[in-house]
Design a protein around this motif. Structure first.
Motif, short mmCIF file in Angstrom:
data_model
loop_
_atom_site.label_atom_id
_atom_site.label_comp_id
_atom_site.label_asym_id
_atom_site.label_seq_id
_atom_site.Cartn_x
_atom_site.Cartn_y
_atom_site.Cartn_z
N ILE A 1 0.84 -1.20 0.00
CA ILE A 1 0.00 0.00 0.00
C ILE A 1 0.88 1.25 0.00
CG2 ILE A 1 -1.63 1.34 1.40
CD1 ILE A 1 -2.84 -1.40 2.23
N VAL A 2 1.94 1.22 0.79
CA VAL A 2 2.84 2.37 0.87
C VAL A 2 3.45 2.65 -0.51
CG1 VAL A 2 5.03 3.23 1.81
CG2 VAL A 2 3.31 2.22 3.33
N ALA A 3 3.87 1.57 -1.18
CA ALA A 3 4.48 1.74 -2.50
C ALA A 3 3.48 2.36 -3.46
CB ALA A 3 4.97 0.39 -3.04
N ASP A 4 2.25 1.88 -3.37
CA ASP A 4 1.20 2.37 -4.25
C ASP A 4 0.97 3.86 -4.03
OD1 ASP A 4 -0.36 1.44 -6.29
OD2 ASP A 4 -2.18 1.46 -5.05
N VAL A 5 0.88 4.23 -2.75
CA VAL A 5 0.65 5.63 -2.41
C VAL A 5 1.86 6.47 -2.84
CG1 VAL A 5 0.33 7.27 -0.52
CG2 VAL A 5 -0.92 5.11 -0.53
N GLU A 6 3.05 5.94 -2.59
CA GLU A 6 4.26 6.67 -2.95
C GLU A 6 4.27 6.95 -4.46
OE1 GLU A 6 8.71 6.49 -1.39
OE2 GLU A 6 8.32 4.82 -2.76
N LYS A 7 3.96 5.93 -5.22
CA LYS A 7 3.96 6.09 -6.68
C LYS A 7 2.96 7.16 -7.10
CE LYS A 7 2.98 3.67 -10.99
NZ LYS A 7 2.62 2.42 -11.64
N GLN A 8 1.76 7.08 -6.51
CA GLN A 8 0.74 8.05 -6.93
C GLN A 8 1.11 9.48 -6.53
OE1 GLN A 8 -3.43 6.75 -6.77
NE2 GLN A 8 -2.68 4.82 -6.00
N LEU A 9 1.73 9.59 -5.34
CA LEU A 9 2.15 10.93 -4.90
C LEU A 9 3.23 11.49 -5.84
CD1 LEU A 9 2.22 10.58 -1.01
CD2 LEU A 9 0.87 12.23 -2.36
N ILE A 10 4.13 10.62 -6.26
CA ILE A 10 5.19 11.07 -7.17
C ILE A 10 4.58 11.51 -8.50
CG2 ILE A 10 7.16 10.26 -8.54
CD1 ILE A 10 8.02 8.64 -6.07
N ILE A 11 3.65 10.72 -9.02
CA ILE A 11 3.02 11.10 -10.30
C ILE A 11 2.30 12.44 -10.14
CG2 ILE A 11 1.21 10.50 -11.96
CD1 ILE A 11 1.92 7.56 -11.48
N LYS A 12 1.58 12.58 -9.03
CA LYS A 12 0.83 13.82 -8.82
C LYS A 12 1.80 15.02 -8.80
CE LYS A 12 -2.61 15.69 -5.74
NZ LYS A 12 -4.02 15.55 -6.07
N THR A 13 2.90 14.86 -8.09
CA THR A 13 3.87 15.96 -8.00
C THR A 13 4.50 16.24 -9.37
OG1 THR A 13 4.36 15.10 -5.81
CG2 THR A 13 5.79 16.85 -6.64
N LEU A 14 4.86 15.17 -10.07
CA LEU A 14 5.44 15.37 -11.40
C LEU A 14 4.46 16.09 -12.32
CD1 LEU A 14 7.21 11.92 -11.82
CD2 LEU A 14 8.34 14.15 -11.96
N ASN A 15 3.20 15.69 -12.23
CA ASN A 15 2.20 16.35 -13.06
C ASN A 15 2.10 17.83 -12.74
OD1 ASN A 15 1.45 14.18 -14.63
ND2 ASN A 15 -0.10 13.49 -13.17
N SER A 16 2.17 18.14 -11.46
CA SER A 16 2.01 19.55 -11.09
C SER A 16 3.24 20.37 -11.47
CB SER A 16 1.71 19.67 -9.60
OG SER A 16 2.88 19.35 -8.88
N THR A 17 4.36 19.70 -11.75
CA THR A 17 5.54 20.46 -12.17
C THR A 17 5.84 20.24 -13.65
OG1 THR A 17 7.04 18.65 -11.64
CG2 THR A 17 6.64 20.25 -9.89
N ASN A 18 4.82 19.73 -14.37
CA ASN A 18 5.02 19.48 -15.80
C ASN A 18 6.18 18.50 -16.05
OD1 ASN A 18 3.55 20.21 -17.96
ND2 ASN A 18 4.14 22.38 -17.84
N TRP A 19 6.33 17.57 -15.17
CA TRP A 19 7.38 16.55 -15.25
C TRP A 19 8.79 17.14 -15.22
CZ3 TRP A 19 6.91 11.00 -15.58
CH2 TRP A 19 5.61 10.58 -15.30
N ASN A 20 8.88 18.27 -14.56
CA ASN A 20 10.21 18.83 -14.31
C ASN A 20 10.75 18.14 -13.04
OD1 ASN A 20 12.27 20.39 -13.12
ND2 ASN A 20 11.63 22.16 -14.33
N ARG A 21 11.78 17.31 -13.22
CA ARG A 21 12.21 16.44 -12.13
C ARG A 21 12.89 17.21 -11.00
NH1 ARG A 21 15.00 12.51 -15.74
NH2 ARG A 21 13.56 13.04 -17.42
N SER A 22 13.61 18.26 -11.33
CA SER A 22 14.28 19.03 -10.27
C SER A 22 13.24 19.67 -9.35
CB SER A 22 15.15 20.12 -10.86
OG SER A 22 16.08 19.56 -11.72
N LYS A 23 12.24 20.28 -9.99
CA LYS A 23 11.20 20.94 -9.20
C LYS A 23 10.44 19.93 -8.35
CE LYS A 23 10.03 24.95 -12.00
NZ LYS A 23 9.14 25.26 -13.13
N ALA A 24 10.14 18.77 -8.95
CA ALA A 24 9.38 17.75 -8.22
C ALA A 24 10.17 17.26 -7.02
CB ALA A 24 9.04 16.58 -9.15
#
Ligand code: ATP
Ligand code: MG
Length: 464
Positions: free
Chosen positions: A417-440
């Motif tokens: 469950i933690v991995a699942d949540v972690e993955k989704q949080l990362i995607i959400k953050t990447l989306n909000s930064t337009n997939w700019n990895r430094s900003k994320a």
């Protein structure tokens, strides 16, 4: 316009006009006739004629003056001069000024008919060839390569620098990033554009046949070689040879290819005659070539020969800001192809496209849009017809406890469950930064390296 041709007859003599008009109409042409040079110029500027017969001697504007005016307006129109006996000199002058042919009065009608038919056919072929070539050129003009992101502009600038040279280019990018599109754009914008663009896919062809595909073979070179066959190198002479999936070429063929690149000549399989060619090479791969070299799967010397100019095509998830432009481009394309009239995309549907990470890159986006455009009944693309995988991206983060039941132990379940949540949080953050990895990474307060590792672990990024 008449199917067999549109002709303008210019003559000040009414009987001659009438005679030519009737004769040519019987041949199936659409004919218009006028009595002076000025009128001829006016008509020719308004209407597309395939051919004009022009009397040389007319009061007012002469046939020669009219010819010059018309050629200025419509350089491609065929003009046949009609002249009185004894004034051939003027007729020859007319030919030098762009007339197609001339006839001396009284002329042989059969002869005139044949010349007219041939001239019209020739012109029609020329126009068709022109049209075909223009279409091909248009298809691969740079403005059909969509992208205004920094990464794509860099690519296009580099492409612009190499187009009109003969340097070998190595294109590297994931599947669907436009390697073939760029290869064609380079060819069709180069001075080789009227010569062949030959593509050779190094994976699709069995290893044993690869060599003969590339270099051709002589009759009897091996079982099944019933006649001499030219290889892709010969077919591409003076043009461009696109070696797709070069990373999959076997070592033996690599050695032969290296020799051609060095010496610009080769022999057909089973032959001794040395063949010289002038071919520009563009190679493409989605493999990490450095890795292939380290594993012994690819010759380093060949790599450096191919890699004169290296162009890395960014994945679509690295240039998500281009998605709206690509949408416009494909909407226009599929509206035309599928006879649809889609005008917009719903805001939430576009949001989903921006959130998805497009492992199949532009090709996947193209397919998704094509499907949506086919299925959509209104004039707006809605989320309804987007594939499940894309719609899922928009869902809020939630704990999937149903899935947890299948875990064998509580620690396992929690980890999952933690991995699942972690993955989704990362995607959400990447989306909000337009997939700019430094900003994320900054936002998540983890290092870039750690974000990178997590992205690789969750399949969000291809390891390179
Ligand atoms: N920048 C772009 N602008 C417009 N269309 C694009 C762009 N990039 C790719 N496409 C389209 O996406 C599709 C896939 O492109 P292409 O075949 O060139 O990819 P590729 O890199 O050769 O993929 P593969 O490695 O799978 O062979 C094509 O229809 C192409 O026209
Ligand atoms: Mg390809």
């Amino acid at each position: 316009m008449n199917k067999s041709g549109h002709i303008l007859v210019v003559d000040d003599e009414e009987s001659m006009r009438f005679f030519l008009e009737e004769t040519l109409k019987k041949e199936g042409y659409a004919v218009v006739s006028v009595g002076d040079g000025k009128e001829a110029v006016r008509r020719a500027s308004e209407t597309e004629f395939d051919l004009i017969t022009m009397d040389i001697k007319m009061p007012g504007m002469s046939g020669l003056e009219a010819l010059l005016e018309i050629k200025k307006l419509k350089p491609e129109v065929v003009v046949i001069m009609i002249t009185a006996y004894g004034s051939e000199k003027i007729a020859i002058d007319a030919i030098q000024k762009g007339a197609y042919d001339y006839f001396t009065k009284p002329f042989d009608l059969d002869n005139l008919r044949i010349v007219i038919r041939r001239a019209i056919e020739k012109r029609r072929l020329a126009t068709e060839n022109d049209k075909l070539r223009r279409e091909l050129e248009k298809r691969y003009r740079f403005d059909n390569i969509i992208g205004s992101s920094g990464r794509m502009i860099e690519v296009l600038e580099l492409v612009g620098k190499v187009v009109d040279t003969n340097v070998t280019v190595l294109l590297h990018g994931e599947t669907g990033t436009g390697k073939e599109l760029i290869a064609k754009a380079i060819h069709y914008n180069s001075h080789r554009k009227d010569k062949p663009f030959i593509k050779m896919n190094c994976v699709a062809i069995p290893e044993t046949l690869l060599e003969s595909e590339l270099f051709g073979h002589e009759k009897g070179a091996f079982t099944g070689a019933v006649s001499r066959k030219p290889g892709k190198f010969e077919l591409a002479n003076e043009g461009t040879l696109f070696l797709d999936e070069i990373g999959d070429m076997n070592l033996l063929t690599q050695a032969k290819l290296l020799r051609v690149l060095q010496e610009k000549e080769f022999e057909r399989v089973g032959g001794t005659e040395s063949i010289k060619v002038d071919v520009r090479i563009i190679a493409a791969t989605n493999k990490d070539m450095k890795k292939a070299i380290n594993n012994g799967g690819f010759r380093e010397d060949l790599y450096y020969r191919l890699n004169v100019v290296y162009i890395m095509l960014p994945s679509l998830r690295e240039r998500k800001e281009d998605i709206p432009l690509l949408f416009e481009h494909f909407m226009e394309k599929f509206n035309k192809e599928l006879n649809k009239n889609i005008k917009h995309i719903a805001f939430d549907a576009m949001e989903l496209l921006m959130k998805y990470d497009w492992p199949g890159n532009v090709r996947e986006l193209e397919n998704v849009l094509q499907r949506a455009i086919v299925l959509e009944k209104g004039d707006t693309i809605t989320r309804e017809y987007l594939p499940m995988a894309i719609r899922m991206r928009g869902e809020d983060i939630k704990l999937d406890l149903d899935k947890a039941e299948f875990f064998t132990s509580l620690p396992h379940a929690i980890k999952g469950i933690v991995a699942d949540v972690e993955k989704q949080l990362i995607i959400k953050t990447l989306n909000s930064t337009n997939w700019n990895r430094s900003k994320a990474a900054e936002h998540l307060k983890i290092s870039r390296k750690s974000l990178h590792n997590k992205m690789v672990r969750y399949g969000l990024f291809k390891e390179d």
